[in-house]
Design a protein around this motif. Structure first.
Motif, PDB file in Angstrom:
ATOM      1  N   VAL A 100     -30.174 -60.212 -17.802  1.00  0.00           N
ATOM      2  CA  VAL A 100     -30.931 -61.090 -17.247  1.00  0.00           C
ATOM      3  C   VAL A 100     -32.120 -60.474 -16.894  1.00  0.00           C
ATOM      4  O   VAL A 100     -31.970 -59.598 -16.107  1.00  0.00           O
ATOM      5  CB  VAL A 100     -30.147 -61.716 -15.923  1.00  0.00           C
ATOM      6  CG1 VAL A 100     -31.124 -62.647 -15.231  1.00  0.00           C
ATOM      7  CG2 VAL A 100     -28.819 -62.182 -16.231  1.00  0.00           C
ATOM      8  N   PRO A 101     -33.494 -60.956 -17.316  1.00  0.00           N
ATOM      9  CA  PRO A 101     -34.562 -59.869 -17.191  1.00  0.00           C
ATOM     10  C   PRO A 101     -34.944 -60.090 -15.651  1.00  0.00           C
ATOM     11  O   PRO A 101     -35.649 -58.897 -15.311  1.00  0.00           O
ATOM     12  CB  PRO A 101     -35.523 -60.980 -18.254  1.00  0.00           C
ATOM     13  CG  PRO A 101     -35.007 -62.197 -18.338  1.00  0.00           C
ATOM     14  CD  PRO A 101     -33.345 -61.958 -18.102  1.00  0.00           C
ATOM     15  N   GLU A 102     -34.682 -60.959 -14.948  1.00  0.00           N
ATOM     16  CA  GLU A 102     -35.209 -60.948 -13.601  1.00  0.00           C
ATOM     17  C   GLU A 102     -34.328 -60.217 -12.725  1.00  0.00           C
ATOM     18  O   GLU A 102     -34.802 -59.879 -11.524  1.00  0.00           O
ATOM     19  CB  GLU A 102     -35.037 -62.465 -12.977  1.00  0.00           C
ATOM     20  CG  GLU A 102     -36.159 -63.476 -13.521  1.00  0.00           C
ATOM     21  CD  GLU A 102     -35.367 -64.031 -14.914  1.00  0.00           C
ATOM     22  OE1 GLU A 102     -36.094 -64.755 -15.656  1.00  0.00           O
ATOM     23  OE2 GLU A 102     -34.193 -63.561 -15.133  1.00  0.00           O
ATOM     24  N   LEU A 103     -33.402 -59.484 -13.110  1.00  0.00           N
ATOM     25  CA  LEU A 103     -32.518 -58.620 -12.356  1.00  0.00           C
ATOM     26  C   LEU A 103     -32.470 -57.061 -12.655  1.00  0.00           C
ATOM     27  O   LEU A 103     -32.926 -56.872 -13.936  1.00  0.00           O
ATOM     28  CB  LEU A 103     -30.920 -59.160 -12.388  1.00  0.00           C
ATOM     29  CG  LEU A 103     -30.687 -60.447 -12.025  1.00  0.00           C
ATOM     30  CD1 LEU A 103     -29.000 -60.647 -12.229  1.00  0.00           C
ATOM     31  CD2 LEU A 103     -30.940 -60.712 -10.662  1.00  0.00           C
ATOM     32  N   ASN A 104     -32.266 -56.507 -11.791  1.00  0.00           N
ATOM     33  CA  ASN A 104     -32.433 -54.979 -11.929  1.00  0.00           C
ATOM     34  C   ASN A 104     -31.088 -54.494 -12.741  1.00  0.00           C
ATOM     35  O   ASN A 104     -30.341 -55.365 -12.743  1.00  0.00           O
ATOM     36  CB  ASN A 104     -33.031 -54.186 -11.012  1.00  0.00           C
ATOM     37  CG  ASN A 104     -31.837 -53.945  -9.611  1.00  0.00           C
ATOM     38  OD1 ASN A 104     -30.648 -54.185  -9.894  1.00  0.00           O
ATOM     39  ND2 ASN A 104     -32.325 -53.731  -8.654  1.00  0.00           N
ATOM     40  N   GLU A 107     -28.078 -55.029 -10.388  1.00  0.00           N
ATOM     41  CA  GLU A 107     -27.708 -56.343 -10.269  1.00  0.00           C
ATOM     42  C   GLU A 107     -27.123 -56.755 -11.206  1.00  0.00           C
ATOM     43  O   GLU A 107     -26.111 -57.984 -11.326  1.00  0.00           O
ATOM     44  CB  GLU A 107     -28.955 -57.079  -9.778  1.00  0.00           C
ATOM     45  CG  GLU A 107     -29.493 -56.566  -8.447  1.00  0.00           C
ATOM     46  CD  GLU A 107     -30.896 -57.178  -8.184  1.00  0.00           C
ATOM     47  OE1 GLU A 107     -31.299 -57.470  -6.905  1.00  0.00           O
ATOM     48  OE2 GLU A 107     -31.636 -57.208  -9.149  1.00  0.00           O
ATOM     49  N   ASN A 108     -27.610 -56.531 -12.677  1.00  0.00           N
ATOM     50  CA  ASN A 108     -26.747 -57.233 -13.950  1.00  0.00           C
ATOM     51  C   ASN A 108     -25.784 -56.686 -14.059  1.00  0.00           C
ATOM     52  O   ASN A 108     -24.684 -57.343 -14.352  1.00  0.00           O
ATOM     53  CB  ASN A 108     -27.814 -56.652 -15.137  1.00  0.00           C
ATOM     54  CG  ASN A 108     -28.946 -57.430 -15.546  1.00  0.00           C
ATOM     55  OD1 ASN A 108     -28.579 -58.428 -16.251  1.00  0.00           O
ATOM     56  ND2 ASN A 108     -30.110 -57.162 -15.151  1.00  0.00           N
ATOM     57  N   ARG A 143     -35.776 -52.610 -14.078  1.00  0.00           N
ATOM     58  CA  ARG A 143     -35.638 -54.103 -14.827  1.00  0.00           C
ATOM     59  C   ARG A 143     -35.243 -53.643 -16.317  1.00  0.00           C
ATOM     60  O   ARG A 143     -35.949 -52.657 -16.664  1.00  0.00           O
ATOM     61  CB  ARG A 143     -36.862 -54.849 -14.810  1.00  0.00           C
ATOM     62  CG  ARG A 143     -37.210 -55.387 -13.219  1.00  0.00           C
ATOM     63  CD  ARG A 143     -36.175 -56.339 -12.582  1.00  0.00           C
ATOM     64  NE  ARG A 143     -36.533 -56.638 -11.276  1.00  0.00           N
ATOM     65  CZ  ARG A 143     -37.201 -57.729 -10.744  1.00  0.00           C
ATOM     66  NH1 ARG A 143     -37.917 -58.671 -11.890  1.00  0.00           N
ATOM     67  NH2 ARG A 143     -37.310 -58.003  -9.701  1.00  0.00           N
ATOM     68  N   HIS A 145     -36.586 -54.800 -18.901  1.00  0.00           N
ATOM     69  CA  HIS A 145     -37.986 -54.460 -19.800  1.00  0.00           C
ATOM     70  C   HIS A 145     -38.397 -52.896 -19.513  1.00  0.00           C
ATOM     71  O   HIS A 145     -39.177 -52.406 -20.502  1.00  0.00           O
ATOM     72  CB  HIS A 145     -38.993 -55.334 -19.456  1.00  0.00           C
ATOM     73  CG  HIS A 145     -39.865 -55.081 -18.252  1.00  0.00           C
ATOM     74  ND1 HIS A 145     -39.417 -55.585 -16.943  1.00  0.00           N
ATOM     75  CD2 HIS A 145     -40.818 -54.502 -18.072  1.00  0.00           C
ATOM     76  CE1 HIS A 145     -40.310 -55.448 -16.126  1.00  0.00           C
ATOM     77  NE2 HIS A 145     -41.135 -54.598 -16.553  1.00  0.00           N
TER      78      HIS A 145
END
Length: 258
Positions: A100-104, A107-108, A143, A145
């Motif tokens: 999930v790109p919004e999570l670090n 968190e993923n 994150r 990316h």
């Protein structure tokens, strides 16, 4: 409908599945997997390994045949029931990292635990433990990316292990990793499965990876065969480079007698 043997945590009989273009992916595959077993599903690319794992895990319903998890007939379950089964009892590792790109990173890795209802603190602790074991604990707040592809794959493996699944399906889990990293990650994965009593199904086209399992079954063109002689990955890469043709790594010698 015949129930599976008591000592098989997963059991499949006469599985059939066709791709949308009509080409066969599975043609009557049957197998049993014992609780806590590390089973390698080997074969060249396109042999049906991924489709078999997807049917066994409930990601797709086979178009023919039966799949049982313990005493549960997975092949008769509806989409929501199969989703709950995957969330609560199974783990999955794709050959390419999907985060999930919004999570670090932590968190993923903790997300499936939190979806099960685990508190944030406990989920974070479990995620950080596995990130550390996989040598990406220092990137826990990064994150996706910001991570290299190999680091993202390690996060995906940590995410699958953090939930302590009853069965873990690993579809070419070290494909994005450099060869130097593969041995350490596979050792972590297999050691974790054995120490935590996790049943591991490992799809691979690499003979050295398949050799780490307790037992191996071979597929070719959607059928179980007795042997598929897979070259080690390094030899495969050299042969493909010498031939100058992409996809050579999928070729293998085989025995068609089932």
């Amino acid at each position: 409908m015949e129930a599976p043997p008591d000592n098989d945590v997963l059991w499949a009989r006469a599985l059939h599945f066709q791709h949308q273009d009509g080409s066969p992916a599975l043609q009557g595959v049957s197998l049993g997997v014992r609780e806590g077993e590390l089973l390698a599903v080997s074969g060249p690319r396109g042999s049906g390994k991924t489709t078999l794992l997807r049917c066994l895990s409930g990601l797709v319903r086979p178009q023919g045949g039966e799949v049982w998890f313990n005493s549960i007939p997975v092949h008769t379950m509806g989409p929501l029931s199969r989703e709950r089964l995957r969330r609560d009892r199974f783990g999955w590792i794709d050959p390419a990292p999907v985060l999930v790109p919004e999570l670090n990173a932590w968190e993923n890795a903790a997300l499936p635990l939190m979806l099960r209802g685990t508190g944030r603190r406990r989920a974070k602790a479990a995620a950080l433990e596995w990130l550390d074991r996989l040598d990406v604990g220092g990137r826990a707040r990064s994150r996706p990316h910001e991570l290299r592809q190999a680091e993202r794959q390690r996060v995906c493996i940590a995410r699958a292990l953090a939930v302590a699944p009853a069965v873990l399906f690993a579809d070419e889990p070290t494909a994005p990793l450099h060869r130097a990293d593969r041995a350490q990650v596979l050792r972590t994965l297999t050691t974790a499965a054995r120490s935590h009593g996790i049943t591991l199904l490992l799809a691979t086209h690499d003979a050295q990876t398949a050799a780490l399992a307790d037992r191996s079954v071979a597929l070719l063109d959607g059928r179980r065969v007795r042997t598929v002689h897979l070259p080690p990955l390094a030899e495969t890469a050299v042969a493909a480079g010498a031939a100058g043709a992409p996809g050579t790594e999928g070729r293998a010698a085989c025995s068609l007698s089932a």
